[in-house]
Scaffold this active site. Structure first.
Site, mmCIF file in Angstrom:
data_model
loop_
_atom_site.group_PDB
_atom_site.id
_atom_site.type_symbol
_atom_site.label_atom_id
_atom_site.label_comp_id
_atom_site.label_asym_id
_atom_site.label_seq_id
_atom_site.Cartn_x
_atom_site.Cartn_y
_atom_site.Cartn_z
ATOM 1 N N HIS A 1 -33.397 -7.400 1.359
ATOM 2 C CA HIS A 1 -33.304 -7.155 2.802
ATOM 3 C C HIS A 1 -33.846 -5.744 3.066
ATOM 4 O O HIS A 1 -33.745 -4.869 2.209
ATOM 5 C CB HIS A 1 -31.818 -7.255 3.186
ATOM 6 C CG HIS A 1 -31.525 -7.192 4.646
ATOM 7 N ND1 HIS A 1 -31.490 -6.014 5.350
ATOM 8 C CD2 HIS A 1 -31.223 -8.170 5.536
ATOM 9 C CE1 HIS A 1 -31.167 -6.271 6.612
ATOM 10 N NE2 HIS A 1 -31.015 -7.572 6.756
ATOM 11 N N ASP B 1 -26.363 -5.198 -3.377
ATOM 12 C CA ASP B 1 -26.255 -5.566 -1.972
ATOM 13 C C ASP B 1 -25.414 -6.842 -1.929
ATOM 14 O O ASP B 1 -25.911 -7.936 -2.167
ATOM 15 C CB ASP B 1 -27.645 -5.809 -1.397
ATOM 16 C CG ASP B 1 -27.585 -6.263 0.046
ATOM 17 O OD1 ASP B 1 -26.472 -6.581 0.532
ATOM 18 O OD2 ASP B 1 -28.646 -6.311 0.692
ATOM 19 N N GLN C 1 -24.268 -10.780 1.337
ATOM 20 C CA GLN C 1 -24.213 -12.239 1.413
ATOM 21 C C GLN C 1 -23.228 -12.831 0.410
ATOM 22 O O GLN C 1 -23.033 -14.046 0.371
ATOM 23 C CB GLN C 1 -25.604 -12.842 1.179
ATOM 24 C CG GLN C 1 -26.619 -12.506 2.261
ATOM 25 C CD GLN C 1 -26.280 -13.143 3.603
ATOM 26 O OE1 GLN C 1 -25.527 -14.108 3.689
ATOM 27 N NE2 GLN C 1 -26.812 -12.578 4.684
ATOM 28 N N LYS D 1 -19.914 -9.999 8.074
ATOM 29 C CA LYS D 1 -20.361 -11.199 7.355
ATOM 30 C C LYS D 1 -19.246 -11.793 6.514
ATOM 31 O O LYS D 1 -19.483 -12.673 5.688
ATOM 32 C CB LYS D 1 -21.563 -10.851 6.477
ATOM 33 C CG LYS D 1 -22.795 -10.457 7.287
ATOM 34 C CD LYS D 1 -24.038 -10.425 6.441
ATOM 35 C CE LYS D 1 -25.080 -9.481 6.993
ATOM 36 N NZ LYS D 1 -26.135 -10.147 7.746
ATOM 37 N N CYS E 1 -35.424 -9.946 8.224
ATOM 38 C CA CYS E 1 -35.425 -8.584 7.662
ATOM 39 C C CYS E 1 -35.792 -8.590 6.186
ATOM 40 O O CYS E 1 -35.202 -7.856 5.377
ATOM 41 C CB CYS E 1 -34.083 -7.900 7.857
ATOM 42 S SG CYS E 1 -33.688 -7.622 9.571
#
Ligand SMILES: Cc1ncc(COP(=O)(O)O)c(C=O)c1O
Ligand SMILES: Cc1ncc(COP(=O)(O)O)c(C=O)c1O
Lengths: 411, 156, 411, 156
Positions: C125, C201, C204, C227, C369
């Site tokens: 991202h 990251d 998600q 999220k 993104c």
């Protein structure tokens, strides 16, 4: 003119129904954070219940609604402070503090050279001091302080001397410790005469009096939603469009780019350049509601109400306690707002606040993130009472009752 | 206001108004240690004079609220003239008192009796645990003293 | 084991009662932002209604409650991701993106030297790309990309070559476009064998599967509250205490200092060093509620549910549309999560999303993104459907119905 | 689905499937202008050949959704062979159509009749205004053309 009744505001503010230590809460800490009224709380719940989606790039209905709500908040804030070019001049940050970091790390880092001076004042909040010290680590700027006089006001006697080499004047609209209101128009004129820009820390102003960036003729205007009946997690930086468009990016990530490849990136234009990542979407909905609510009250009314309460409190504290309780700030309401710092002889601010808590009175003890100012007046802490549009004279009654007890206990 | 009387006992107000062992000691031979509570700005400076494993003298300066100031005064009176081992024991007892309480505020469990007795006058500070934000005021001087002892043993 | 029933989650989620264009909403955009359940929304309302005050330094009761709630959120998140030293390792940011900026501008800026390499992947991202390009403007680092194979997975064939000069591996746990899950443990081992650190990251991941930073053996773990059924305006950066304590400050202002004078400042220790200004207080209360809610569902259950839905959707899309609708991502659910990017032959993603909106189906069109990844696969946009714990097989039914219409319209 | 049929009229789908004036022109003599919608990634490249105040040829490349692609195709057909003045007039009319609508979506006011008529086939795009997010898709090519005309007049 709108009619304004603080008792109605009170009725709108759920938190003020709380009972603390057997007494109704007496909230006198609006300078730290204000209490959102029902419509603000509900606007955020409704956002999550009805329309929540990530903004921009969405095609489906709730994504559109969220985007419109978010961009609508920009317009609402622009209207509220009279931004000449509207929402295109409004950058959303996470708080006022991030606004000053953006100012220092984007505008100042790309415009200032070694030897340039940033002129702040001795009564600034750390938010308008530390970012300048941080900038000094990469560019050898000077951070210069306008002194505060014994009358608790800015001492502009030497201003021509002080302005030498200054590229940016960055001052608070109102001290969050002393309550002192600064002569912004005068400072703007002085700054511009010296080819400097002027940034305003409006954190203590925007929720308490009308704000007009054009009338003030300033260049940056920075504040927080949570001090104007809005939510936490959201700050605002306004600057003129011509300045904004020349500022390099600050934080990097999604939303602030025009293009990205494996070899580099091109930043977006406009306010989104400074809004990396998913923004405070629900918070923006809350801010819009806060703006609408404040507009409904009428900021002139809110300002008058603050002044009346302050006048009353100052004279009663003086009558009741004389020298025993010193007011750390100007006593003339022409030069101050509704933030009253107290220094109780022989009683530490923490102890004052502790005793007051027993009466359900919420005041803030400490250095209020203004340590240079505290040192200037040889203080380590004050107990600070501050008003909001829901405050009543009866709050001052309870404050005085509790103060009497504190003085007696340590007497 | 019964809560408040628990916090501000007479002994505490007395030590706040007339702090014991206030002042400085020459360094060296004394050791100077600074303690600081960045959240509320309380400061304490402790001077320690140790001779042959005994804390022969202690002086303190600083400023802060009644809890931090009385706690440091009470501490100085309690530790002066004691062996370093005894001092360490007192520190542990005092800090346990503060922590045990902190986690048992809701259950209102009383502190173990022997601990309180060992503390003598210091036990007056036990009302502090009902006011969790003030615990760090009460422990500031003790943490600073502890740091001083650590520095001393590092020198050895 | 907790029992898990997505229909109960659905019943807890107010937004899912909305009617869009005459049909019940079919929300398939959880990868962009998830929908908070009632307890999360209420936790924030309750914060404002009952306990709101600024945190730290307060002595009065609501200030204590707010502080405890805020610090309690740190502990809740620490527990959720198994941070070994608890809340002391949790920094609250405004979003995941700010977390990567903090990583780049604090840790990396003070640890990397000219010529050092940051290894990311082609499927990152922008949040994990742009900050590295920005860092390159001040330190001449190399930003190197792990390629993505035609199987939509990281191509680690050349990893020894790729690791040359690498000081930090910074990779996503799961691609927000392809759904691809990365082999984090393997990458952590490789990174550490080469004396590099590894940042993840986890945006998600955290809301969709159990997360254990110790088991994964990673060094930084960055994600967003919005999220994982939490609010906007709040992100999380975890790192080991020994690393955190050596990181220089990032943004400057109140709350992150130990001392300030007119000549300089001393930063505070611990996570607050990185939290300048009034933090997202109400948002933290919402996050705590989200963690409690997710723990109640059981993250193993949530992960299994995601997998089942994905498996079902992938095979039905293939059955129904064959080559007409291409799945941009791995088809084997061992290597992917519940994010399904679609490329509909001859129909632009915007048009797909537009048609789907008519059925009340919310999918996201665009580059998500992740422009370098899009370029890698010669795409400009995909239409992305993604699941949450409230998703049902019937959502996929509606998705397929709407897709059929889109294909027909442009057929 | 009536809304959707308003958006995706036959004319639009036709121009999307078979775009007119697709290709490039040699530069110079032609002018090349790029337009870009960073939010959705739509791109359009316009080549303009102007002779004696007349847009004698126009070609376009790019990629994007049906609205942006059909709008550019429709535009190219509408402006080719027109005088620059007429082209400017068309741009204004088209953009007014998009904006007037945008602000009157709620009132569902019909657009002024003469404007729509002047647009001919282009009027098929008027359904777009019911979908505010797609307006920027429809105007991308037009803004790019406008930029090109500005560049041309700057050269003069
Ligand atoms: C994989 C990934 N990383 C980072 C982000 C950035 O998160 P945020 O926008 O909350 O900062 C996102 C979501 O947009 C994402 O999907
Ligand atoms: C005068 C002033 N400036 C700046 C700030 C910083 O605001 P925030 O903490 O919301 O960033 C405050 C409030 O704390 C303030 O009172």
């Amino acid at each position: 003119m709108t009619t304004f009744d603080p008792r109605l505001v009170r009725a709108d503010t759920p938190l003020l129904t709380r009972i603390i230590n057997g007494r109704p809460i007496t909230y006198l800490d609006s300078a730290a954070s204000s209490l959102p009224p029902r419509p603000v709380i509900d606007a955020m719940s409704r956002h999550y219940e009805r329309q929540h989606a990530n903004v921009h790039r969405g095609v489906y209905q709730t994504a559109n609604e969220s985007t419109q709500s978010y961009e609508g908040a920009r317009e609402a804030i622009a209207r509220f402070i009279h931004a000449p070019a509207g929402g295109e001049e409004i950058v959303f940050t996470k708080n006022a503090t991030e606004g000053f970091n953006l100012l220092a790390k984007s505008w100042a880092a790309s415009n200032l050279r070694s030897g340039d001076v940033v002129l702040v004042s001795e009564m600034e909040h750390h938010a308008n001091i530390v970012p300048w010290f941080q900038l000094r680590e990469s560019i050898d700027i000077e951070v210069r302080f306008i002194p505060v006089g014994d009358d608790y006001r800015l001492d502009l006697g030497n201003i021509d001397e002080l302005m030498k080499g200054v590229r940016l004047v960055s001052v608070t609209a109102m001290s969050n410790v002393l309550g002192t209101v600064t002569p912004l128009k005068q400072l703007a004129r002085i700054a511009h005469e010296h080819d400097a820009l002027i940034a305003v820390d409006a954190a203590q102003l925007v929720g308490h009096a009308p704000s007009d960036v054009v009338d003030l003729d300033v260049d940056f205007f920075i504040f927080s939603a949570h001090k104007m009946l809005g939510p936490t997690g959201l700050g605002i930086l306004w600057t003129r469009r011509d300045i904004l468009n020349t500022m390099p990016p600050f934080l990097g990530g999604g939303g602030m780019i025009a293009d990205v490849s494996t070899s580099g990136y091109v930043p977006a234009k406009g306010p989104t350049r400074f809004e990396a990542g998913t923004p405070p979407i629900a918070e923006a909905a809350g801010l819009s509601a806060a703006v609408t609510y404040l507009e409904g009250l009428g900021m002139e009314n809110v300002a008058r109400h603050d002044r009346d309460l302050t006048q009353d409190a100052l004279s009663r504290i003086d009558d009741e306690f004389g020298g025993r309780v010193r007011i750390v700030g100007p006593v003339d309401t022409d030069h101050r707002g509704g933030v009253i710092s107290l220094d109780v002889e022989g009683v530490h601010a923490h102890d004052v606040a502790q005793v007051l808590d027993q009466f359900g009175v919420c005041v803030r003890p400490g250095h209020h993130c203004a340590k240079p100012l505290m040192k200037r007046f040889n203080l380590t802490a004050t107990a600070r009472a501050s008003f909001g549009p829901y405050s009543l004279v009866s709050d001052t009654d309870v404050l005085l009752e509790a103060l009497t007890d504190a003085v007696k206990l340590f007497g | 206001m019964s809560n408040l009387e628990d916090l501000y006992r007479e002994v505490i107000l007395d030590h706040y108004r007339s702090p014991r062992n206030r002042g400085e000691l020459e360094t060296p031979p004394a050791l100077r240690v600074e303690g600081f509570n960045p959240l509320c700005g309380d400061e304490v400076v402790v001077y320690l004079l140790v001779d042959n494993g005994v804390l022969t003298d202690i002086k303190m300066t600083g400023h802060g609220c009644s809890i931090s100031q009385s706690s440091s005064s009470l501490m100085s009176a309690a530790v002066k003239g004691k062996s370093l081992e005894q001092v360490r024991g007192l520190i542990t007892t005092f800090k346990t008192l503060m922590t045990v309480h902190e986690s048992s505020i809701d259950s209102s469990e009383p502190p173990p009796l022997q601990d309180v007795r060992a503390l003598g006058e210091l036990a007056a500070l036990q009302g502090v645990v009902k006011f969790p934000v003030r615990i760090k005021c009460a422990t500031l001087a003790w943490n600073t003293l502890n740091q001083g002892l650590d520095e001393l043993s590092a020198i050895d």
